[in-house]
Structure formats: structure tokens, C-alpha cells
Design a protein around this motif. Structure first.
Motif, short mmCIF file in Angstrom:
data_model
loop_
_atom_site.label_atom_id
_atom_site.label_comp_id
_atom_site.label_asym_id
_atom_site.label_seq_id
_atom_site.Cartn_x
_atom_site.Cartn_y
_atom_site.Cartn_z
N GLU A 53 0.84 -1.20 0.00
CA GLU A 53 0.00 0.00 0.00
C GLU A 53 0.88 1.26 0.00
O GLU A 53 1.91 1.30 0.68
N THR A 54 0.46 2.28 -0.73
CA THR A 54 1.27 3.49 -0.82
C THR A 54 1.01 4.46 0.33
O THR A 54 1.92 5.13 0.82
N LEU A 55 -0.24 4.56 0.80
CA LEU A 55 -0.56 5.54 1.84
C LEU A 55 -0.30 4.90 3.20
O LEU A 55 -1.13 4.22 3.78
N ILE A 56 0.91 5.14 3.69
CA ILE A 56 1.29 4.65 5.02
C ILE A 56 2.39 5.56 5.55
O ILE A 56 3.35 5.89 4.84
N VAL A 57 2.23 6.02 6.78
CA VAL A 57 3.19 6.92 7.40
C VAL A 57 3.60 6.33 8.74
O VAL A 57 2.78 6.22 9.65
N GLU A 58 4.87 5.92 8.85
CA GLU A 58 5.40 5.42 10.13
C GLU A 58 6.86 5.83 10.23
O GLU A 58 7.12 6.98 10.54
N ALA A 59 7.84 4.94 9.97
CA ALA A 59 9.22 5.42 9.90
C ALA A 59 9.46 6.02 8.52
O ALA A 59 9.84 7.18 8.40
N PRO A 60 9.24 5.26 7.42
CA PRO A 60 9.14 5.93 6.12
C PRO A 60 7.81 6.69 6.05
O PRO A 60 6.87 6.38 6.79
N VAL A 557 -6.43 0.39 13.10
CA VAL A 557 -7.03 1.72 13.18
C VAL A 557 -5.89 2.74 13.26
O VAL A 557 -5.12 2.74 14.24
N MET A 558 -5.75 3.58 12.27
CA MET A 558 -4.62 4.51 12.19
C MET A 558 -4.98 5.83 12.86
O MET A 558 -5.26 6.85 12.21
N ASP A 559 -4.94 5.82 14.19
CA ASP A 559 -5.33 7.01 14.94
C ASP A 559 -4.25 8.08 14.96
O ASP A 559 -4.43 9.14 15.54
N THR A 560 -3.11 7.81 14.32
CA THR A 560 -2.07 8.83 14.20
C THR A 560 -2.28 9.74 12.99
O THR A 560 -1.60 10.75 12.85
N GLU A 602 -6.40 6.04 -1.59
CA GLU A 602 -6.89 5.91 -0.22
C GLU A 602 -7.03 7.26 0.49
O GLU A 602 -7.47 7.31 1.65
N TRP A 603 -6.66 8.35 -0.17
CA TRP A 603 -6.69 9.66 0.49
C TRP A 603 -8.07 10.04 1.02
O TRP A 603 -8.17 10.61 2.12
N PRO A 604 -9.17 9.74 0.32
CA PRO A 604 -10.48 10.13 0.86
C PRO A 604 -10.76 9.60 2.27
O PRO A 604 -11.45 10.27 3.05
N LYS A 605 -10.20 8.43 2.61
CA LYS A 605 -10.38 7.89 3.96
C LYS A 605 -9.70 8.78 4.99
O LYS A 605 -10.24 9.03 6.08
N VAL A 606 -8.53 9.29 4.65
CA VAL A 606 -7.81 10.18 5.57
C VAL A 606 -8.47 11.55 5.61
O VAL A 606 -8.65 12.15 6.68
N GLY A 613 -14.27 12.92 10.89
CA GLY A 613 -14.74 11.55 10.92
C GLY A 613 -13.83 10.66 11.77
O GLY A 613 -12.80 11.10 12.28
N PRO A 614 -14.21 9.40 11.93
CA PRO A 614 -13.40 8.48 12.74
C PRO A 614 -12.05 8.18 12.08
O PRO A 614 -11.89 8.36 10.87
N ALA A 615 -11.11 7.72 12.89
CA ALA A 615 -9.80 7.33 12.36
C ALA A 615 -9.98 6.19 11.35
O ALA A 615 -10.76 5.27 11.59
N PRO A 616 -9.30 6.25 10.22
CA PRO A 616 -9.48 5.22 9.19
C PRO A 616 -8.84 3.90 9.57
O PRO A 616 -7.88 3.85 10.34
#
Length: 642
Positions: A53-60, A557-560, A602-606, A613-616
Motif C-alpha cells: 500500500e502506498t498511503l502509510i506513514v510510520e518510519a518511512p 485503526v490509524m489514529d495517528t 486511499e486519500w479520501p479515507k484520511v 470523521g473516525p480514524a481510518p
């Protein structure tokens, strides 16, 4: 005749068992999912993405970047495939791909020959918050000498570094175009991978506060001085290249080479991987930069930038696996620099790699002192685990030779019980979030300790593993076909009286698999039936509960992700831009520096979450997790043949 037939069948069964038992069969199933082109784990160059998946934010900060971590897991995955399928060609190919794409070539680091090992780098203090940067360079502060450089030049015939840059923008999303092997930037229109870096502004710089930059700064992007004056204050700025290494990943690649050697020995195929073993030994030779203080200052009670002397010889070595090392140089002028790191996190330690580089002839590096350095490191790492172990069994954070990253005076209570003069730090290197809160540090590092114990039977390793295994088994719960284990750990106290309290649990398939593998290796050597049973139950639960079409993964659940709108500090009056035109200025946000994310499917979810809205919820397929699942299943199959 009947007995001969029975004996023949038994012998054939031994030969075929690893390919036929339940757990090696699962390994092959997961391996094939990872390698299915339709599932999107690899780029067109064959590079493993950080995640499908492309939309992911953690260390990268994007899924189609990759890390040295992903590469090291890939090499390990292919080593195990070699044992299960009697084919080590894929192990060799993975190493070649890694060498091609994430280890800088000579053209990418062309001025190393101007490096002066007597003056490795100019001191620049680490500051507490990104808002305090740029950090001023302080000329004249004593630094030590680099005892490795000349030995490495003599051994390999050149001044280049052989080490992975930790981060690669595989799809060139940022557009820097700093293609490996290309010498420097090609620009936004290249469709090839690009070296990048992110973190550079102290312990509070979470991924959400970073300003990504090219590793080759020609002042073409960014501001007047490229990106340099966001990080370092200087009287003048020179166009330069610079790389940063994550030592745990390079060590994991060597660890994988150790297992490839052991497994190839079992199947009489060592000659087929000889060249790769030599490269792994070379990687381990340069990995020694992780064993030294950042500025090669003397180890032990190092307080005060002017009072703490520069080291000579090896007295600047703490012999632990530190958080990073880095190197760089001018593109057009005659200078280069190198730094180590005075901070060591227990989660990065790898006693199996230290053992392999010091005791296994096929993996001993060329440099005359390398094997002895790694032998010292092995003893030091084992001692480190014991010093950091909490009353409960989990391991505390680590130790540092440079308090606050600037050789400050530590709190008085930390000077009462030091580790070879280094000060305890429950959250070494980064604080947002605390670096030892995540349970994965426990499962990753203790897995390596258990592998070392399995390989050697060392009682020092067993004694700390006994306590850790008892702790973790007490924290794992099985219910309704699912499992939970720790996710966050809260720390209190200082050695020798550290306490660990689990404050959050999860069903993470990656750290769960690493935990199962730890228990597997421990049980196989110690005979602990309870550890074996828990490992088996973890593996079965993960496999049966979390199958997806692309692998094995649990929804999260990506609450960050509310932090997409967080401000990223840029000094007042500083102005610059990225290749796509995104403006870098005071008040800019994380998404403001990455407008391309708004085109992600996946941007619309964020966006809905940012609008109240709730965390995606996402179901991610991170390369390291998917490889960890496969390797854990396969390891159990090899060791217990069920």
C-alpha cells in the motif's frame, strides 16, 4: 530386504520432510504470495517496497519507499527458501539487487579519498526540538581519530563505504532523481529510484515533523543552500552528498548470510553462495562504524564537549550496535566526513551477527582487526542484555556516551551505575514516541539473542532468555481464535532496578511472528515444551486468523493520521520548494510538503478523518511483516518438522 526398504523410505522421508511438513508448506505459500507480481511487493527493478500500500506513514512516510530493513528481511527470506527448496540462487540475486540499488556506488560517494581519519567530522550538537534547528557547527571541539579507515582502504583497495543508505524513494515520488549509480541528481522526470533521507533534527522529530531531502544536495531543490541550512548552521555551504545507515538492517543481512551458510553446508551447496558470503563479510567489516562514538570521543564518563577527549585507537569504541552511522563529502571540494553514534538501543543488538563475523571463517572480514572487534562486541552485547534486563524480564532502552546528543551532564542518579561509563537511557535516540515503548524492539532483538543461543548453547544468553521467555509467555493471551501480546511498554527505574509495565496489547502479525520464532529457537535448544507449545499456538493463530489474498495481515485503526495537518517547523523567513513545486516555508504542514498524497486512491479515507470523521482502518502488507510471518513458520518447520 524389507528392512532395507524401510530404511530407504526413512532416509527419503528425512530428505523430503522440510518441504512437506505443515510449517514449511506454509512458508512456501506465504513466499509465493510475496513473489506474486499481481500482489505488488516489488518494483519493476525488483526492489522490495516498504509496503504494498502506498498511503502509510510510520518510519518511512510513503509505502513505495523502501528501507534497508526491507532488504535485510528479503535476503533472510531467500536464504530460508534456499534451505527449503534447495535453491540458493535467489539468495544471491537478492544480495546483488541490494548492492545495486541501496548501497551507494563509487560515483555516488566520489570524494571519500579526501577524508581525513585524523579529523573525521566537525562537532554539531544535537538539539532537543526541531524548532531549535539549524544546529551550529562548532569548530575546534576535540574529536577523535578514526581507527578503521586506513585498514579498510588497505583491505579493499579504495576509500568507498560499503553500507546501505537506510532509505530509498523507489518510485521517485519526491522527484529528486538521485538514482543509485547515477552520481547525483537527474531530476523529477526520472522513473528510477532515488536516495533520500528524512530525520535529522533531534529526538522530538517524529516522522510527522520531518523535511525529506535528497542525499545529493546540489542546491537545485530546497532553498538557497538546498536543504543544508535547515539542519546545520555554517559560515558557508558546499554542495555535498551524504548517507545514513541503520546498523540493525546491515547486521540482519549478515545474520541471513550466516543462516544461508549453515543451510548451504547442510545441503552441500556452500560453493554456490561463496561470492555472497564474501560480500556479507565485507558488509560486516564496514558495519564496525556502528561500534564507535559519534565523534570518536573516548568512551566512558564523557561529559562536556571540551572536557571529553577525542579517542585514539579503539578507545572510542563502545562495541555496541548503535542507532546509526553516517558519511558524506563535498561534490566539488576536497573534503569528506564520517560519524558513528554514541547511543545504543538494546533493540538493535545482534549477537548472532557478532558471533558470525568473529567465529565463522567464511564470514570473517578481510580487515586484520575486524574479527577481534566483533568478538569484543559479542561479549559486550551479551553483557548489555544482562545490564538492561528489568525485574520482570523485558529489556530496558539502552545507553549513551553523549547525553542529550551533546555530551551534557546526565542526571546524578544515572552516574551511579553506568555501562562501561555510558549512561542509561530508557528512550535512547528518539522520544516521539519513546523509542523503547514499542514491543517490537523486544521481539526483534530477543529473537536474535535466541538464534545465537540456538547456534552456540551459550549459557549467558540462556540465563537472560529464561527470564524474558517467562515474562512474555505470561503476557500472551489466546481467546476466541485470536491472540494478544504487548504493544506498548512503560518503563521506570534505572539499572539494576528497571521495571516494565505493559500498557497496551495488540494482535500484530509481525511482532507476533518474531515472538513465536524467539520461542521456537529457545525451545529447540533448551527443550522447554511450554515455550514450544506457545510458539506453535501463536503461529497457528496468526496463520488461521489473518489470511488475506496478498499475505497475512490484521486490520489497524490509524489514529495517528490526524497528524497529516500538523505543522512542520521551518524557520521564519526560510523559503524553498520541492521538485513538484510544493513550497517549504514557515507554517507549512505535513501534507503541505506532500501534496501528491491527495492523489492517492486511499486519500479520501484520511480526508474524511481530518474533516472530523473516525480514524481510518487500513490492512497493510508491510514487507518486513510478511517476510517475518513466512520466516517464523518456516523456522518452526525446520526445527520441529511437524
Amino acid at each position: 530386504m524389507k528392512y532395507l526398504i524401510i530404511l530407504l523410505v526413512a532416509c527419503l522421508g528425512l530428505q523430503l520432510s522440510t518441504a512437506e511438513n505443515t510449517y514449511t508448506a506454509r512458508f512456501l505459500t506465504q513466499y509465493n504470495k510475496i513473489h506474486d507480481p499481481a500482489h505488488g511487493y516489488f518494483s519493476k527493478e525488483g526492489i522490495p517496497y516498504h509496503s504494498v500500500e502506498t498511503l502509510i506513514v510510520e518510519a518511512p512516510d510513503h509505502g513505495h519507499q523502501t528501507t534497508s530493513e526491507a532488504y535485510s528481511y528479503w535476503i533472510w527470506l531467500e536464504a530460508l527458501y534456499g534451505r527449503v527448496n534447495n535453491d540458493f540462487s535467489k539468495f544471491n540475486a537478492a544480495w546483488e539487487n541490494m548492492e545495486r540499488w541501496i548501497i551507494p556506488s563509487h560515483g555516488d560517494q566520489s570524494t571519500n579519498n579526501f577524508y581525513n581519519p585524523g579529523a573525521p567530522a566537525t562537532f554539531s550538537p544535537e538539539l532537543d526540538d526541531p524548532s531549535q534547528y539549524p544546529s551550529p557547527m562548532q569548530f575546534g571541539v576535540p574529536v577523535g581519530s578514526d581507527p578503521l579507515y586506513q585498514e579498510l582502504v588497505s583491505a579493499y583497495g579504495n576509500a568507498d563505504m560499503y553500507a546501505m543508505n537506510w532509505l530509498l524513494d523507489v518510485d521517485n515520488v519526491y522527484g529528486f532523481g538521485n538514482t543509485p549509480g547515477g552520481g547525483c541528481e537527474l531530476g523529477p522526470n526520472t522513473n528510477q529510484p532515488s536516495f533520500i533521507n528524512t530525520y535529522q533534527r533531534g529526538p522530538m522529530e517524529s516522522v510527522w515533523r520531518t523535511i525529506p531531502q535528497s542525499t545529493c544536495d546540489l542546491f537545485k531543490f530546497g532553498g538557497m543552500h538546498g536543504f543544508l541550512d535547515l539542519f546545520v548552521g555554517d559560515n558557508s555551504y558546499a554542495q555535498q552528498w551524504k548517507y545514513s545507515n541503520a546498523p540493525d538492517a546491515d547486521a540482519r543481512a549478515v545474520q541471513a548470510a550466516y543462516w544461508a551458510y549453515m543451510w548451504a553446508t547442510e545441503t552441500q551447496q556452500v560453493s554456490s553462495i561463496q561470492g555472497t558470503l564474501e560480500k556479507a563479510a565485507k558488509l560486516g567489516d564496514y558495519l564496525r562504524y556502528s561500534l564507535f562514538d559519534k565523534y570518536f570521543k573516548k568512551i566512558g564518563n564523557c561529559v562536556g564537549i571540551w572536557n571529553c577527549p577525542g579517542g585514539q585507537g579503539k578507545d572510542s569504541a563502545h562495541y555496541l550496535m548503535s542507532w546509526y552511522f553516517a558519511w558524506g563529502g563535498s561534490i566539488y571540494n576536497n573534503w569528506a566526513w564520517r560519524i558513528g553514534d554514541g547511543a545504543a538501543h538494546f533493540g538493535y543488538q545482534n549477537p548472532l551477527t557478532a558471533y558470525a563475523l568473529s567465529h565463522i571463517d567464511a564470514l570473517k572480514p578481510k580487515s586484520p582487526s575486524a574479527a577481534s572487534d566483533w568478538a569484543i562486541s559479542l561479549d559486550r552485547q551479551l553483557e548489555f542484555y544482562g545490564w538492561l534486563q528489568s525485574n520482570q524480564g523485558a529489556f530496558g532502552g539502552g545507553a549513551t556516551n553523549t547525553w542529550n546528543g551533546r555530551y551534557d551532564t546526565p542526571p546524578a542518579e544515572l552516574t551511579q551505575n553506568t555501562f562501561h561509563g555510558m549512561f542509561y537511557d530508557w528512550e535512547p535516540v528518539y522520544h516521539d514516541p519513546p523509542s523503547n515503548r514499542w514491543y517490537g524492539m523486544q521481539s526483534w532483538s530477543t529473537d536474535r539473542l535466541a538464534q545465537y543461543y540456538y547456534a552456540t548453547g551459550d549459557e549467558k544468553a540462556k540465563s537472560v532468555l529464561d527470564k524474558w521467555v517467562k515474562w512474555i509467555i505470561g503476557e500472551i493471551k489466546f481467546e476466541n481464535g485470536d491472540f494478544t501480546h504487548p504493544e506498548w511498554i512503560e518503563w521506570s527505574g534505572n539499572p539494576p532496578n528497571v521495571n516494565a509495565k505493559v500498557t497496551k496489547y495488540s494482535s500484530d502479525v509481525g511482532t507476533g511472528s518474531a515472538t513465536a520464532r524467539t520461542l521456537t529457537y529457545y525451545a529447540a535448544k533448551s527443550g522447554d515444551q511450554n515455550a514450544k507449545n506457545v510458539a506453535k499456538q501463536l503461529l497457528d493463530t496468526i496463520w488461521n486468523k489473518y489470511q488475506t489474498d496478498k499475505g497475512v495481515s490484521a486490520p489497524e485503526v490509524m489514529d495517528t493520521y490526524s497528524q497529516f495537518n500538523n505543522e512542520v517547523y521551518v524557520p521564519q523567513g526560510w523559503m524553498g520548494s520541492y521538485p513538484n513545486g510544493d513550497v517549504i516555508q514557515h507554517g507549512v504542514t505535513f501534507i503541505g510538503l506532500r501534496s501528491w498524497y491527495k492523489k492517492d486512491p486511499e486519500w479520501p479515507k484520511v480526508e474524511a478523518h481530518l474533516n472530523g470523521g473516525p480514524a481510518p482502518t487500513f490492512t497493510y502488507h508491510r514487507f518486513w511483516q510478511q517476510a517475518d510471518v513466512a520466516i517464523a513458520q518456516g523456522t518452526y518447520g525446520l526445527l520441529f518438522n511437524e
